[in-house]
Design a protein around this motif. Structure first.
Motif, short mmCIF file in Angstrom:
data_model
loop_
_atom_site.label_atom_id
_atom_site.label_comp_id
_atom_site.label_asym_id
_atom_site.label_seq_id
_atom_site.Cartn_x
_atom_site.Cartn_y
_atom_site.Cartn_z
N PHE A 1 0.83 -1.21 0.00
CA PHE A 1 0.00 0.00 0.00
C PHE A 1 0.87 1.26 0.00
O PHE A 1 0.56 2.24 -0.67
CB PHE A 1 -0.92 0.00 1.22
N GLY A 2 1.97 1.22 0.76
CA GLY A 2 2.87 2.37 0.78
C GLY A 2 3.50 2.61 -0.58
O GLY A 2 3.63 3.76 -1.03
N ALA A 3 3.92 1.54 -1.25
CA ALA A 3 4.52 1.66 -2.57
C ALA A 3 3.53 2.22 -3.59
O ALA A 3 3.87 3.09 -4.40
CB ALA A 3 5.05 0.31 -3.03
N VAL A 4 2.31 1.73 -3.54
CA VAL A 4 1.29 2.20 -4.48
C VAL A 4 1.01 3.69 -4.28
O VAL A 4 0.93 4.46 -5.24
CB VAL A 4 -0.01 1.38 -4.31
N GLY A 5 0.89 4.10 -3.01
CA GLY A 5 0.62 5.51 -2.74
C GLY A 5 1.70 6.42 -3.28
O GLY A 5 1.42 7.47 -3.88
N ARG A 6 2.96 6.03 -3.08
CA ARG A 6 4.07 6.87 -3.57
C ARG A 6 4.15 6.84 -5.09
O ARG A 6 4.39 7.88 -5.73
CB ARG A 6 5.40 6.39 -2.97
N ALA A 7 3.96 5.69 -5.71
CA ALA A 7 4.02 5.59 -7.16
C ALA A 7 2.99 6.48 -7.83
O ALA A 7 3.26 7.13 -8.84
CB ALA A 7 3.84 4.14 -7.59
#
Length: 337
Positions: free
Chosen positions: A87-93
């Protein structure tokens, strides 16, 4: 004889404008944190030199698919840590306009990776996973969450956590609370994380002249598997008065084992975990754990990949990631301390 004019490069523009190559790239693309005056100077310099960006190279540097790939360990689907990291990776991407494609099975089964994503995130790469070398050799930038110890093409960048230091902090905490015979349920496998925990346990034991009983368990051990391992461990070594559970989500098993053995968690059996999460926070009693801040970790991995793709950061960059020790009732004090 005709003379072919030399092509002006981005490096020529950067040198003439007195800035770095990455700053020149950001200024011309309208990205990054570049002062307006600097941006105008770089653009004016590029016009004066007759700079024309190479469209093919620009497509390679900029998002040509608009997607990042995310590859997680095969056991990740049932582990809270990896879901929060994703979820953290998706938000930053998404902040840079990227979609995130979750890669499953054989990553190349549906065509070359380079035609599907602009870059890849590989979390906790395991040298025993045959898919990892394929990903590292895909021809696009790859950022790993933790280093990759296997023989293959090196990743383009990495975000790393000092896992040895986090386990050392846990063992120090248990010793301060009176534990004299600690044990570690150590995850199996040759990932950097698993290896760091096992090595740190041995090193701490030697330094403190207090051997740590190390019991191997599956990388994604369930609470039931952890409970069984602890019952067997304490049956063989009754002096054990503190247990650290390595695998994510396994620590509640220590509480069940304590009850079966007539021990009281937080009193005559201290219980701690290497990975914090809902199961450690919501247990009764709540379990002391290392908070690896997985959402922030995923964000940091995607941030590094985005920076590499936009040429804001050079290849071979390694960034550290922090952790926090969360002390709770499960390590209140050892009996007799």
């Amino acid at each position: 004889m005709a003379v072919t004019a030399r092509i002006v490069t981005l490096l020529d523009v950067a040198r003439a404008a007195g800035v770095s190559r990455s700053t020149a790239s950001d200024a011309l693309q309208g990205s990054g944190r570049v002062a307006e005056a600097t941006r105008n100077r770089v653009r004016a310099t590029a016009d004066a030199l007759g700079y024309r960006p190479n469209s093919a190279a620009r497509r390679l540097r900029r998002a040509s698919t608009g997607a990042m790939g995310l590859y997680l360990p095969r056991t990740a689907t049932r582990l809270d840590y990896y879901m929060n990291l994703a979820f953290g990776a998706v938000g930053r991407a998404q902040e840079d306009g990227f979609d995130v494609v979750l890669l499953a099975g054989s990553p190349g089964a549906h065509g070359p990776l380079a035609s599907r994503v602009d870059g890849l995130l590989v979390i906790d790469p395991d040298p025993a996973d045959d898919a990892v070398p394929q990903i590292l050799g895909s021809g696009v930038p790859v950022v790993t969450g933790e280093r990759y110890p296997g023989p293959s093409v090196a990743p383009t960048g990495a975000v790393v956590c000092d896992n040895a230091a986090s386990l050392t902090a846990l063992l120090d905490h248990l010793a301060e609370r009176g534990a004299r015979h600690p044990a570690l349920l150590a995850p199996a496998g040759e990932s950097v994380w698993a290896h760091a925990l096992r090595t740190a346990a041995v090193d701490w034991g030697r330094a403190h002249r207090t051997p740590v009983a190390v019991r191997p368990v599956p990388f994604a051990a369930t609470p039931a598997e952890a409970a069984q391992a602890i019952r067997e461990l304490i049956g063989a070594e009754p002096a054990v008065d503190a247990v650290i559970c390595g695998p994510d989500g396994s620590a509640p098993g220590a509480l069940h084992a304590a009850a079966d053995l007539g021990r009281t968690p937080g009193r005559d059996l201290l219980v701690a975990a290497c990975v914090d999460g809902a199961t450690t926070r919501d247990s009764s009693p709540p379990i002391t754990a290392v908070d690896l801040m997985p959402a922030d970790y995923g964000r940091a991995c995607a941030d590094l990949l985005a920076d590499i793709l936009a040429e804001r950061t050079p290849a071979d960059t390694v960034r550290p990631h922090a952790w926090v020790l969360r002390t709770r009732a499960s390590t209140q004090s050892a009996a007799g301390s």
